[in-house]
Write a protein that holds these residues in place. Structure first.
Motif, PDB file in Angstrom:
ATOM      1  N   ASP A  39       0.810  -1.295   0.526  1.00  0.00           N
ATOM      2  CA  ASP A  39      -0.291   0.229   0.001  1.00  0.00           C
ATOM      3  C   ASP A  39       0.866   1.358  -0.034  1.00  0.00           C
ATOM      4  N   SER A  40       0.293   2.417  -0.470  1.00  0.00           N
ATOM      5  CA  SER A  40       0.757   3.487  -0.569  1.00  0.00           C
ATOM      6  C   SER A  40       0.009   4.816   0.328  1.00  0.00           C
ATOM      7  N   HIS A  41       0.550   5.769   0.999  1.00  0.00           N
ATOM      8  CA  HIS A  41      -0.557   6.722   1.902  1.00  0.00           C
ATOM      9  C   HIS A  41       0.026   8.063   1.561  1.00  0.00           C
ATOM     10  N   LEU A  42       0.323   8.505   0.737  1.00  0.00           N
ATOM     11  CA  LEU A  42       0.907   9.840   0.938  1.00  0.00           C
ATOM     12  C   LEU A  42       0.229  11.375   0.555  1.00  0.00           C
ATOM     13  N   ASP A  43       0.672  12.635   1.068  1.00  0.00           N
ATOM     14  CA  ASP A  43       0.080  13.024   1.228  1.00  0.00           C
ATOM     15  C   ASP A  43       0.479  14.969   1.082  1.00  0.00           C
ATOM     16  N   THR A  44      -0.143  15.797   1.228  1.00  0.00           N
ATOM     17  CA  THR A  44       0.549  17.072   1.961  1.00  0.00           C
ATOM     18  C   THR A  44       0.706  17.440   3.157  1.00  0.00           C
ATOM     19  N   GLN A  45       0.657  16.913   3.566  1.00  0.00           N
ATOM     20  CA  GLN A  45       0.834  17.353   4.961  1.00  0.00           C
ATOM     21  C   GLN A  45       1.514  16.345   6.474  1.00  0.00           C
ATOM     22  N   GLU A  46       1.062  15.221   7.032  1.00  0.00           N
ATOM     23  CA  GLU A  46       1.002  13.994   7.451  1.00  0.00           C
ATOM     24  C   GLU A  46       2.713  13.191   7.182  1.00  0.00           C
ATOM     25  N   ASN A  47       2.187  13.164   5.805  1.00  0.00           N
ATOM     26  CA  ASN A  47       2.845  11.958   5.026  1.00  0.00           C
ATOM     27  C   ASN A  47       3.162  12.700   3.709  1.00  0.00           C
ATOM     28  N   ARG A  48       4.444  13.659   4.370  1.00  0.00           N
ATOM     29  CA  ARG A  48       4.582  14.249   3.264  1.00  0.00           C
ATOM     30  C   ARG A  48       6.029  13.396   2.177  1.00  0.00           C
ATOM     31  N   PHE A  49       7.217  12.720   3.188  1.00  0.00           N
ATOM     32  CA  PHE A  49       7.329  12.913   3.083  1.00  0.00           C
ATOM     33  C   PHE A  49       8.509  10.832   3.471  1.00  0.00           C
ATOM     34  N   LEU A  50       8.448   9.856   2.631  1.00  0.00           N
ATOM     35  CA  LEU A  50       8.467   9.223   3.362  1.00  0.00           C
ATOM     36  C   LEU A  50       9.736   8.149   3.242  1.00  0.00           C
ATOM     37  N   VAL A  51      10.648   8.094   4.307  1.00  0.00           N
ATOM     38  CA  VAL A  51      12.094   7.614   4.396  1.00  0.00           C
ATOM     39  C   VAL A  51      11.658   6.165   4.264  1.00  0.00           C
ATOM     40  N   ILE A  52      12.590   5.245   3.570  1.00  0.00           N
ATOM     41  CA  ILE A  52      12.273   4.064   3.144  1.00  0.00           C
ATOM     42  C   ILE A  52      13.816   3.519   3.221  1.00  0.00           C
ATOM     43  N   GLY A  58      11.934  15.474  14.098  1.00  0.00           N
ATOM     44  CA  GLY A  58      12.278  16.155  14.110  1.00  0.00           C
ATOM     45  C   GLY A  58      11.645  17.505  12.630  1.00  0.00           C
ATOM     46  N   LEU A  59      10.838  16.363  12.058  1.00  0.00           N
ATOM     47  CA  LEU A  59      10.765  17.467  10.681  1.00  0.00           C
ATOM     48  C   LEU A  59       9.232  16.644  10.256  1.00  0.00           C
ATOM     49  N   ASP A  60       8.557  17.779  10.356  1.00  0.00           N
ATOM     50  CA  ASP A  60       6.876  17.968  10.025  1.00  0.00           C
ATOM     51  C   ASP A  60       6.787  17.028   9.310  1.00  0.00           C
ATOM     52  N   GLY A  61       5.769  16.519   9.386  1.00  0.00           N
ATOM     53  CA  GLY A  61       5.889  15.697   7.651  1.00  0.00           C
ATOM     54  C   GLY A  61       6.606  14.556   7.135  1.00  0.00           C
ATOM     55  N   LYS A  64       5.798  15.760  -2.419  1.00  0.00           N
ATOM     56  CA  LYS A  64       6.016  14.037  -2.139  1.00  0.00           C
ATOM     57  C   LYS A  64       6.747  13.635  -2.355  1.00  0.00           C
ATOM     58  N   THR A  65       7.111  12.711  -1.137  1.00  0.00           N
ATOM     59  CA  THR A  65       8.870  12.330  -1.318  1.00  0.00           C
ATOM     60  C   THR A  65       9.041  10.799  -1.476  1.00  0.00           C
ATOM     61  N   LEU A  66       9.521  10.091  -2.398  1.00  0.00           N
ATOM     62  CA  LEU A  66       9.433   8.920  -0.999  1.00  0.00           C
ATOM     63  C   LEU A  66      11.227   8.761  -1.548  1.00  0.00           C
ATOM     64  N   PHE A  67      11.695   8.500  -0.598  1.00  0.00           N
ATOM     65  CA  PHE A  67      13.047   8.405  -0.042  1.00  0.00           C
ATOM     66  C   PHE A  67      13.435   6.916  -0.066  1.00  0.00           C
ATOM     67  N   ALA A  68      14.376   6.148  -0.604  1.00  0.00           N
ATOM     68  CA  ALA A  68      15.349   5.515  -0.263  1.00  0.00           C
ATOM     69  C   ALA A  68      16.587   5.229   0.077  1.00  0.00           C
ATOM     70  N   THR A  69      16.420   4.261   1.562  1.00  0.00           N
ATOM     71  CA  THR A  69      18.057   5.694   1.414  1.00  0.00           C
ATOM     72  C   THR A  69      18.603   4.158   3.211  1.00  0.00           C
ATOM     73  N   HIS A  70      20.030   3.407   2.566  1.00  0.00           N
ATOM     74  CA  HIS A  70      20.485   2.646   3.742  1.00  0.00           C
ATOM     75  C   HIS A  70      21.023   3.235   4.393  1.00  0.00           C
ATOM     76  N   TYR A  71      21.234   4.725   4.352  1.00  0.00           N
ATOM     77  CA  TYR A  71      21.551   5.767   6.062  1.00  0.00           C
ATOM     78  C   TYR A  71      20.321   5.499   6.897  1.00  0.00           C
ATOM     79  N   ARG A  72      20.791   4.569   7.909  1.00  0.00           N
ATOM     80  CA  ARG A  72      19.610   4.329   9.170  1.00  0.00           C
ATOM     81  C   ARG A  72      19.087   5.938   9.642  1.00  0.00           C
TER      82      ARG A  72
END
Ligand code: ADP
Ligand code: MG
Length: 864
Positions: free
Chosen positions: A604-617, A745-748, A729-737
């Motif tokens: 599933d995916s849920h993205l919006d311009t509020q709380e779920n703007r930026f998903l760190v994966i 600290g960051l809203d969204g 809206k952003t999806l960010f996959a990273t191996h930097y834990r």
């Protein structure tokens, strides 16, 4: 020079006019190339390099190709970026003249080439600066497509460049000043790979360009095309048309209109994004198989295949237009039988656009007319198959022109299975033209007269083996074998002596021959006349036929999208003006097809311009991060091209721009591993993304040292998250834990990870996206899965523990979740400072103080 042979002098004059092209020079049955051209051609075409004596020049290099096979050689040269000028004989050879007149009859360049083997578009672009904007015109001479636009204001050059990249022309004509501009120079040098042709300054002059365009279309103003005031676009379009006229040297009757288009009607997809998402070809290998196009390509006509490719690279942004398409796809998904019959009737339709181009260029023959007729007949049946249709499909019957009279004309005039060449005749149907019928009768009569003549001569002479034959040089003759020569009558006149026979003519035979040949010649001439009449009748309807082609293409693509949707179990997405992306059970359209049935794990995916703007994966290598990112992007794109999507439910708020960046590390395949390239691309996003955009960042910051990379990744994320600046809206996959700290600290920002299960020493990939950061880096586990010896992985674990302890870290793999190592939000300080603060200096003796200082220094050195 004066002592060169006259032929070589003629060659040199032609070459002087076209120094930048390979000159193919007609000599007898060959096109010959000389000097350097011969060397290039021999290398590129794998043909023999010979030498030819050329007067005082001595022997010069020469290589040639047979004239009848020239097209395939031309295609090979042109596809490798060469331009070719064809120099033909323009008068009959062999009339005692020393030197035949020759002229350049055709110029073939990558962007003007029309003999193409694939249905894909071949675009020529033209670019003009000045006039207050940047003009861009694009044409495909093989289909007649012709469009122009203008870019003004903010970052006009950047947008023009993206549009050029999207078009991917094989050649670009550039106006004055383009090459001198540094940014364009760099663009052509590094980003767009195509043949560059410097256009004539005069051709880009507004008045000239205006005249060329209005002259070609036979109109007084360009207002009707919506171009009147776009000076830069006019300059680009006029120069382009002029160049096509110069290279093709025909009227280009199939270029019937120029459309004015705006790239703001489409979702912005920059070149990296198209490449990373593997829309039309894969990253590795650049193959169609494995791309989105490969999954969706169920179009049955070339027209549809071309349009589908265009839709994939031009997703829409207008909700209404998207819904029109979705309505049609839904209708066809539900009406399975009607879809099958529609697709069945489409199958009989050939590439109408290319056919019209061939007819316009004069390279078509009778078989093309038959193909045209059959295709138009099949096309005229389409409206019947569209009954009850909804959305854009429902408008198509109205748009289909009535070409019944033309179809009937072709039906009456041309045999169903005609010979290849119009000049040889034999394709006009009996009953179409009386005179041709009569001449045919005569010719047939002539032939039966010949066979009667043969049997009566056998009787008269008593020679049983006597034959009447025909050849081109001697015409009709009587052939008598050597053994029977004594029986030849006295009125036979000898014409030719063969090894064991002689050939004769008689007065009677000669007279009849004239009648027969005369009527055959006349018949051929008449048939050719008919061919030209039909050709003109077809050309007069070019615009309508092209409209029919567009109708066919649209029906085909919509049916193809429905076909794939039904076959793969896609659903209709809800596309609206909201700012959310909500996907239930989303799948990656390509990967799910490649894997065994049922093996793909939906997410599933849920993205919006509020709380779920930026998903760190987060998650280890091979967990499925990149797949998930691309799947979300592809589902949005498929929805906005008006198709169904691989999910059980989807709601997509229209996305204006889609960006995808892959860290340099992952992009090694393309040989562009430099960190610089990666950062340039990230800069492009930061300058162009809006709140309505979707950004996919896959392991960016990887191409440099860990702390550099992490810091950049962090700073970039902060910038994107900042609503004042971007807020996309952003999806960010990273191996930097360490990135998981963003959520605190960051809203969204929201943490997700791809779940892993440990079973003893083993690790199982669940491919499931779960809330929360990943609990470890698992790099060593993956290495073990890959088959590294246990000794190595055990040793690696030891080293890792050592490293983590040394830098004051708690081993995350042992004690999850612990991300306190480096805090970006509250930067940690060196422990030495704390000790310094607590030191009671006044209570120390000088020697104690010195000793303490020595100890702290040691500690500080060790820590750094
Ligand atoms: P990462 O980016 O985390 O290293 P990838 O997205 O490249 O991982 O995925 C690695 C492999 O895992 C893919 O090649 C694919 O075979 C498999 N995979 C990824 N996602 C799924 C999924 N949802 N279902 C099944 N297999 C998957
Ligand atoms: Mg990856």
């Amino acid at each position: 020079m004066s002592a060169s042979t006259p032929m070589i002098q003629q060659y040199k004059r032609a070459k002087y006019e076209h120094p930048d092209k390979i000159l193919m020079f007609r000599l007898g049955d060959f096109y010959e190339m000389f000097y350097e051209d011969a060397e290039v051609a021999s290398r590129e075409l794998d043909i023999t390099l010979t030498a030819r004596p050329a007067g005082k020049d001595g022997k010069i290099p020469m290589a040639g190709v047979p004239y009848h096979a020239v097209d395939s050689y031309l295609e090979r040269l042109v596809s490798r970026g060469y331009k070719v000028a064809i120099c033909d004989q323009v008068e009959d050879p062999g009339q005692g003249k020393a030197l035949v007149r020759r002229e350049i009859t055709r110029i073939v360049t990558p962007g003007t080439c029309v003999d193409l083997r694939t249905p894909q578009n071949n675009y020529l672009a033209s670019l003009s600066l000045g006039g207050g904007g940047i003009g861009l015109a694009v044409a495909d001479a093989s289909t007649g497509e012709f469009r122009a636009t203008e870019f003004r204001g903010d970052d006009a050059a950047g947008r023009a460049q993206e549009e050029l990249l999207r078009t991917a022309p094989s050649e670009c004509l550039v106006g004055p000043g383009v090459r001198e501009e540094a940014s364009w120079n760099r663009f052509f040098g590094q980003r767009l790979r195509c043949v560059l042709t410097q256009g004539d300054e005069l051709a880009y002059d507004h008045e000239t360009a205006y005249r060329v365009l209005t002259g070609h279309f036979g109109i007084l103003s360009l207002r009707g095309f919506g171009l009147e005031d776009e000076h830069a676009a006019i300059a680009a379009a006029g120069a382009l048309l002029g160049y096509l006229q110069e290279t093709h040297r025909t009227a280009l009757a199939h270029m019937t209109a120029i459309s004015h288009y705006s790239s703001s009607n489409y979702m912005a997809l920059d070149s990296q994004t198209r490449r990373n998402l593997e829309l039309t070809q894969t990253l590795a290998g650049q193959k169609s198989k494995g791309s989105l196009l490969w999954v969706l390509d169920a179009a049955v006509t070339s027209l549809g295949q071309r349009l589908l490719r265009n839709w994939i690279t031009h997703p829409l942004v207008c909700v209404k237009a998207i819904e029109e398409r979705l309505d049609s796809v839904e209708f066809l998904v539900k009406a399975g039988l009607q879809r099958a019959s529609l697709r069945g009737s489409l199958k009989g339709i050939r590439d109408l656009e290319r056919l019209m181009a061939r007819i316009a260029y004069g390279s078509a023959g009778p078989r093309d007319l038959v193909a045209l007729r059959a295709s138009l007949e099949a096309a005229s049946a389409l409206p019947r198959h569209l009954e009850g249709a909804r959305g854009s499909l429902a408008h198509l019957p109205r748009e289909m022109p009535d070409l019944g009279d033309l179809t009937r004309l072709l039906e009456e005039a041309v045999e169903d299975d005609p010979p290849l060449l119009a000049r040889e005749g034999g394709f006009v149907k009996t009953g179409y033209r009386q005179e041709i019928d009569q001449l045919r009768e005569l010719a047939r009569g002539g032939r039966s007269w010949i066979s009667q003549f043969e049997s009566s001569e056998r009787q008269r002479t008593g020679i049983k083996s006597l034959k009447v034959g025909y050849n081109r040089v001697f015409g009709y003759y009587v052939e008598v074998t050597r053994a029977n020569l004594s029986q030849v009558p006295s009125d036979y006149q000898r014409r030719q002596t063969l090894a064991n026979a002689e050939r004769f003519v008689t007065e009677e035979l000669k007279a009849k021959e004239e009648a027969i040949l005369g009527s055959e010649e006349r018949m051929q001439a008449l048939e050719y006349e008919v061919f030209m009449e039909l050709r003109d009748a077809v050309l007069a309807r070019t615009a309508q036929i092209q409209r029919a082609a567009r109708v066919v293409a649209q029906a085909d693509v919509l049916a193809a999208l429905a076909e794939v949707a039904a076959r793969e179990g896609y659903v209709r997405p809800l596309v609206d003006q909201s700012t959310v992306v909500e996907i239930t059970d989303g799948r990656h359209p390509v990967l799910e097809k490649v894997l065994d049935a049922g093996a793909f794990v939906p997410n599933d995916s849920h993205l919006d311009t509020q709380e779920n703007r930026f998903l760190v994966i987060t998650g280890p290598n091979m967990a499925g991060k990149s797949t998930y990112l691309r799947q979300v992007a592809l589902i949005c794109l498929m929805a906005q091209m008006g198709g169904f999507v691989p999910a059980s439910r989807a709601r997509i708020g229209v996305i204006d721009k889609l960006f995808t960046r892959v860290g340099a590390w992952d992009d090694l395949v393309m040989g562009q591993s430099t960190f610089m390239v990666e950062m340039t691309e990230v800069a492009h996003i930061l300058h162009n993304a809006t709140e309505r955009s979707l950004i996919i960042l896959d392991e960016i910051g990887r191409g440099t040292s860990t702390y550099d990379g992490l810091s950049i990744a962090w700073a970039v994320s902060e910038y994107i998250l900042d609503r004042e600046r971007i807020g996309a809206k952003t999806l960010f996959a990273t191996h930097y834990r360490e990135m998981v700290q963003m959520e605190e600290g960051l809203d969204g920002a929201r943490n997700f990870s791809v779940a892993i299960k440990r079973r003893g020493d083993d690790m199982v990939f669940l491919r499931r996206l779960v809330r929360g950061g990943s609990d470890g880096s698992y790099g060593i586990d993956v290495a073990r899965l890959a088959g590294l010896p246990r000794d190595v992985t055990e040793r690696a674990r030891q080293i890792l523990r050592g490293l983590e302890e040394a830098s004051g870290r708690v081993s995350a793999t042992l004690d999850p979740p612990a991300y306190t190592q480096i805090s970006f939000l509250e930067p940690g300080e060196h422990p030495v400072l704390e000790e310094l603060r607590n030191m009671k200096v006044l209570e120390m003796t000088p020697i104690e103080a010195l000793q303490e200082l020595y100890r702290l220094q040691g500690k500080a050195r060790k820590g750094s």
